[in-house]
Design an enzyme around this catalytic site. Structure first.
Site, short mmCIF file in Angstrom:
data_model
loop_
_atom_site.label_atom_id
_atom_site.label_comp_id
_atom_site.label_asym_id
_atom_site.label_seq_id
_atom_site.Cartn_x
_atom_site.Cartn_y
_atom_site.Cartn_z
N PHE A 76 0.86 -1.19 0.00
CA PHE A 76 0.00 0.00 0.00
C PHE A 76 0.89 1.23 0.00
CE2 PHE A 76 -3.85 -2.33 0.41
CZ PHE A 76 -3.55 -3.45 1.18
N LYS B 231 -6.50 -5.62 -1.89
CA LYS B 231 -5.66 -4.68 -2.62
C LYS B 231 -6.44 -4.02 -3.74
CE LYS B 231 -2.28 -2.40 -4.31
NZ LYS B 231 -1.78 -1.18 -3.64
N PHE C 12 -8.34 12.32 0.22
CA PHE C 12 -8.72 11.90 -1.14
C PHE C 12 -10.04 12.54 -1.59
CE2 PHE C 12 -5.92 8.67 -3.06
CZ PHE C 12 -4.88 8.85 -2.14
N CYS D 117 -0.67 2.97 -10.82
CA CYS D 117 -1.51 2.06 -10.04
C CYS D 117 -3.00 2.23 -10.30
CB CYS D 117 -1.20 2.24 -8.55
SG CYS D 117 0.48 1.78 -8.17
N LYS E 83 1.65 13.27 -9.73
CA LYS E 83 1.27 13.87 -8.45
C LYS E 83 2.51 14.49 -7.85
CE LYS E 83 2.21 10.20 -5.20
NZ LYS E 83 1.71 9.53 -4.00
C1 UDX Z 1 -1.81 4.67 -4.93
C2 UDX Z 1 -2.43 4.23 -3.61
O1 UDX Z 1 -2.67 5.39 -2.81
C3 UDX Z 1 -1.47 3.30 -2.87
O2 UDX Z 1 -2.06 2.84 -1.69
C4 UDX Z 1 -1.15 2.11 -3.78
O3 UDX Z 1 -0.26 1.21 -3.16
C5 UDX Z 1 -0.55 2.59 -5.08
O4 UDX Z 1 -1.44 3.53 -5.73
P1 UDX Z 1 -0.05 6.42 -5.77
O5 UDX Z 1 -0.50 5.97 -7.12
O6 UDX Z 1 1.40 6.51 -5.49
O7 UDX Z 1 -0.66 5.42 -4.63
O8 UDX Z 1 -0.63 7.87 -5.58
P2 UDX Z 1 -1.80 8.54 -4.72
O9 UDX Z 1 -1.18 9.40 -3.71
O10 UDX Z 1 -2.76 7.52 -4.29
O11 UDX Z 1 -2.48 9.47 -5.84
C6 UDX Z 1 -2.95 8.85 -7.02
C7 UDX Z 1 -3.47 9.93 -7.95
O12 UDX Z 1 -4.66 10.52 -7.41
C8 UDX Z 1 -2.52 11.09 -8.22
O13 UDX Z 1 -2.58 11.42 -9.60
C9 UDX Z 1 -3.09 12.23 -7.38
O14 UDX Z 1 -2.82 13.52 -7.94
C10 UDX Z 1 -4.57 11.94 -7.44
N1 UDX Z 1 -5.35 12.43 -6.32
C11 UDX Z 1 -5.06 11.97 -5.08
C12 UDX Z 1 -6.39 13.33 -6.55
O15 UDX Z 1 -6.64 13.72 -7.68
N2 UDX Z 1 -7.13 13.76 -5.50
C13 UDX Z 1 -6.88 13.35 -4.22
O16 UDX Z 1 -7.56 13.80 -3.30
C14 UDX Z 1 -5.81 12.43 -4.00
#
Ligand code: UDX
Length: 480
Positions: A151, A223, A268, A279, A339
């Site tokens: 995670f 997952k 989120f 992911c 991100k």
């Molecule tokens: C994600 C899951 O959070 C993690 O638990 C898993 O193991 C892998 O995938 P990650 O892909 O690294 O992690 O990024 P995350 O921080 O989850 O953000 C994913 C995307 O969502 C990014 O593009 C981010 O900009 C976007 N996002 C996130 C939003 O648009 N709004 C939000 O409130 C949060």
């Protein structure tokens, strides 16, 4: 314990150094000899906080590197599979790398070992892994296969590993469950958190890491369902933002009202140009494929994906409505990574928006604190110029676009920005600023889920603007 980690990408390398950090003897394996050589020199191929320090601390001591799966397997009690499971053409996860590693593991299996699938895989992969190992000569009874999904969020992967919300173990026999509990005991007992040299050094108050022990299929579902739920939460708030924009509400206030319900939570719920990364897009698609294979129509996930891709289309419309024509216009662009706090540009909403703007004939000056080297590999149009800082993107530009939620983009000197921009127009895809403050600073400010803000009539171009920097609304998504 003696651990092998097969695959040294984002998940595998972070897992290997963190297993060494909590006291295990680890061999990190990759078939890319150049990557292994770089790691042995202490160079980290990915942008992750604390990774360089942990690598330096354990390299050559409890952390060794190899390109040989069989050698590593023979020297280990627990073998983690952390190779890529990319999306196939038909949408489901491509497990060919997992199967290839299973073959190599089988050739070296002797004595009792636990084989762990840590890569994100669809439910029932454990069964397939067991069959594959047996078919390739592994004697039954000499191994067991368990699920231990990761995670880890890119940019905070080390702290996510060492300070997890929970550790999930999916085992179908008590012996392998016990082995996995022993692997994570420094975290679940809390002993690691009492160590003076633990990472990260700032005061993380943490007692014991929770552990969920279940069967393999349930762990695999946890997952996929977790990532699908998080992606759904983002698409949900983006849909609400689109309604909010139409009726003149403020999505940030709406989120504050929604998120204060403890059953929902405020994380989120940041509206923007949508999710990307290696992911969410892949896992949502893979989970929907799993549902189809189970004869279940998971239409909700189809809608999650539709809303997400539509956010980019809507943002492009927002740019056109702010600038009229795009051909020949110069745009400053802040953000390339999918991100904040990562150099990863895979499935980045920023890149798909930039590619669309290039097609419409715009000239782009782009900047990202970490993502430019990776972006250059996939975005080399003549009309895209990579510049050295945020302010260079604004020099002579018709507008400034904010596409990635880097903390440094939330505290810009807008007096300086205004002097550099050709027109005082900011189009913010990550809602980093307050509309009223931007209007006060003399900008026409467009964002997501909120009405556009315009400067008072008297503050036309050329007039002195308020000197104080525009207060940021919040640091970045990754702080959520
Ligand atoms: C994600 C899951 O959070 C993690 O638990 C898993 O193991 C892998 O995938 P990650 O892909 O690294 O992690 O990024 P995350 O921080 O989850 O953000 C994913 C995307 O969502 C990014 O593009 C981010 O900009 C976007 N996002 C996130 C939003 O648009 N709004 C939000 O409130 C949060």
């Amino acid at each position: 314990m003696r651990i092998a980690v097969i695959g040294s990408g984002y998940v595998g390398l972070v897992s290997a150094v963190c297993f060494a950090e909590i006291g295990h003897n680890v061999i990190s394996v990759d078939n890319d000899g150049l990557k292994i050589a770089a790691l042995e020199r202490g160079e980290t191929p990915i942008h992750e906080q604390y990774l360089p320090e942990l690598l330096a601390r354990h390299k050559g001591e409890r952390l060794l590197f190899s390109t040989s799966v069989p050698d590593a397997v023979r020297q280990s009690d627990v073998v983690f599979i952390t190779v890529g499971t990319p999306q196939s053409q038909t949408g489901e996860a491509d497990l060919s790398y997992v199967e290839a590693v299973a073959y190599e593991i089988a050739t070296a299996l002797a004595g009792s070992k636990v084989i762990v699938e840590k890569s994100t895989v669809p439910v029932r992969t454990c069964e397939w892994l067991h069959k594959s190992l047996t078919l390739n000569g592994a004697a039954s009874g000499t191994f067991s296969v368990v699920s231990n999904p990761e995670f880890l969020r890119e940019g905070s992967a080390v702290t996510d590993f060492l300070y997890p919300d929970r550790i999930v173990i999916g085992a179908d026999d008590s012996a392998s469950a016990s082995v996995m509990q022993a692997v994570y005991k420094p975290l679940t007992s809390g002993s690691y958190y009492g160590e003076p040299a633990r990472f990260p050094l700032e005061s993380y108050r943490y007692a014991k890491a929770p552990m969920v022990v279940t069967n393999a299929k349930s762990a695999e579902l946890i997952k996929h369902a977790s990532n699908a739920f998080l992606a759904m939460k983002i698409s949900f708030i983006n849909a609400v933002a689109n309604i909010s924009e139409e009726v003149g509400a403020d999505i940030q206030q709406v989120c504050a009202g929604i998120g204060s319900d403890s059953r929902i939570g405020s994380k989120f719920l940041n509206a923007g140009i949508g999710y990307g990364g290696s992911c969410f897009p892949k896992d949502v698609q893979a989970f929907r494929s799993v549902a189809e294979q189970c004869n279940y129509d998971f239409g909700l996930l189809t809608e999650v994906m539709r809303i997400n891709s539509d956010q980019r289309v809507r943002f492009l419309k927002k740019i056109r409505s702010a600038l009229w024509t795009l051909r020949g216009k110069q745009l400053g662009v802040l953000g390339l990574a999918f991100k904040a706090d990562t150099d990863d540009v895979r499935e980045s909403p920023a890149l798909s928006i930039i590619e669309a703007l290039v097609k419409e004939g715009a000239q782009l000056k782009v900047y990202d604190p970490a993502g430019m080297p990776n972006a250059r590999k996939v975005l080399s149009a003549a009309s895209v110029t990579y510049v050295d800082d945020e302010y260079e993107t604004a020099r002579g530009s018709d507008a400034l676009l904010i596409l990635t939620e880097w903390a440094e983009f939330a505290v810009l000197d807008f007096k300086r920005m205004r002097a550099l921009l050709k027109y005082p127009i900011v189009i913010d895809g990550r809602n980093l600023y307050q509309p009223a403050a931007m209007a006060k600073a003399g900008f026409i400010y467009h964002s997501i889920g909120r009405a556009s803000a315009h400067p008072a009539a008297e503050s036309l171009p050329g007039v002195e603007y308020s000197a104080e920097p525009v207060p940021a609304l919040r640091a970045s998504n990754s702080a959520d």
